[in-house]
Scaffold this motif. Structure first.
Motif, mmCIF file in Angstrom:
data_model
loop_
_atom_site.group_PDB
_atom_site.id
_atom_site.type_symbol
_atom_site.label_atom_id
_atom_site.label_comp_id
_atom_site.label_asym_id
_atom_site.label_seq_id
_atom_site.Cartn_x
_atom_site.Cartn_y
_atom_site.Cartn_z
ATOM 1 N N ASP A 113 0.808 -1.211 0.000
ATOM 2 C CA ASP A 113 0.000 0.000 0.000
ATOM 3 C C ASP A 113 0.849 1.272 0.000
ATOM 4 O O ASP A 113 0.337 2.340 -0.327
ATOM 5 N N ILE A 114 2.119 1.160 0.336
ATOM 6 C CA ILE A 114 3.009 2.325 0.247
ATOM 7 C C ILE A 114 3.107 2.765 -1.217
ATOM 8 O O ILE A 114 2.954 3.945 -1.538
ATOM 9 N N GLY A 115 3.325 1.819 -2.111
ATOM 10 C CA GLY A 115 3.396 2.131 -3.535
ATOM 11 C C GLY A 115 2.053 2.566 -4.094
ATOM 12 O O GLY A 115 1.980 3.491 -4.916
ATOM 13 N N LEU A 116 0.979 1.919 -3.666
ATOM 14 C CA LEU A 116 -0.349 2.288 -4.147
ATOM 15 C C LEU A 116 -0.738 3.688 -3.680
ATOM 16 O O LEU A 116 -1.382 4.441 -4.424
ATOM 17 N N LEU A 117 -0.337 4.044 -2.472
ATOM 18 C CA LEU A 117 -0.556 5.406 -1.987
ATOM 19 C C LEU A 117 0.163 6.409 -2.882
ATOM 20 O O LEU A 117 -0.402 7.435 -3.284
ATOM 21 N N ALA A 118 1.404 6.112 -3.234
ATOM 22 C CA ALA A 118 2.171 7.002 -4.101
ATOM 23 C C ALA A 118 1.501 7.162 -5.462
ATOM 24 O O ALA A 118 1.446 8.278 -6.006
ATOM 25 N N ILE A 119 0.974 6.079 -6.016
ATOM 26 C CA ILE A 119 0.271 6.168 -7.301
ATOM 27 C C ILE A 119 -0.948 7.073 -7.174
ATOM 28 O O ILE A 119 -1.199 7.927 -8.031
#
Length: 150
Positions: free
Chosen positions: A128-134
């Motif tokens: 979710d860290i990467g999905l948050l960034a997206i």
């Protein structure tokens, strides 16, 4: 001016996060996923109130509706920046909430080890860290597109 490769990258990010929201949102309507979510969400202040009112499946359905809605709005955001802005903000809120489980959920760190040795729940949430960034990128993109239309 946005270059073709930047447009392709933006579209790829949009498609990826839309698929994730649609698939994970759909799964919330299935009993096995509802029971899995219950283990983390039932004792969480933001979701706990839903379980006595709606039951396990009802609470999961609400979460699923929010996730599918975010996915649809993000998909529409490729053509309609306002929809993308709202969907992106929903995505940011979703992933901030799920990442906050790092502070409360069991199984974040593998028993017998220290952080950053993530257990199953921690590994699941780390994406979710990467999905948050997206989603942050898509919010900023939609905002920019809206400002240039005005």
């Amino acid at each position: 001016m946005t270059t073709p490769s930047a447009l392709d990258a933006r579209a790829a990010l949009r498609v990826a996060v839309v698929l994730i929201f649609l698939v994970f949102g759909y799964m919330k309507f299935l009993p096995y996923e509802a029971e899995g979510v219950q283990g983390i969400a039932e004792s969480y202040w933001l979701f706990g109130w839903m379980y006595p009112l709606l039951g396990v499946q009802g609470a999961s359905n609400v979460i699923g509706i929010l996730e599918v809605s975010a996915g649809v709005l993000l998909a529409l955001g490729g053509r309609f920046p306002l929809a993308g802005l709202v969907g992106g903000l929903m995505g940011v809120a979703t992933f901030l909430v799920t990442l906050s489980f790092f502070f409360t959920a069991p199984g974040i760190v593998e028993p017998g080890y220290a952080f950053p040795a993530l257990g199953g729940t921690g590994q699941f949430l780390a994406k979710d860290i990467g999905l948050l960034a997206i989603c942050v990128f898509l919010v900023l993109d939609a905002r920019q597109r809206l400002m240039h239309r005005a």
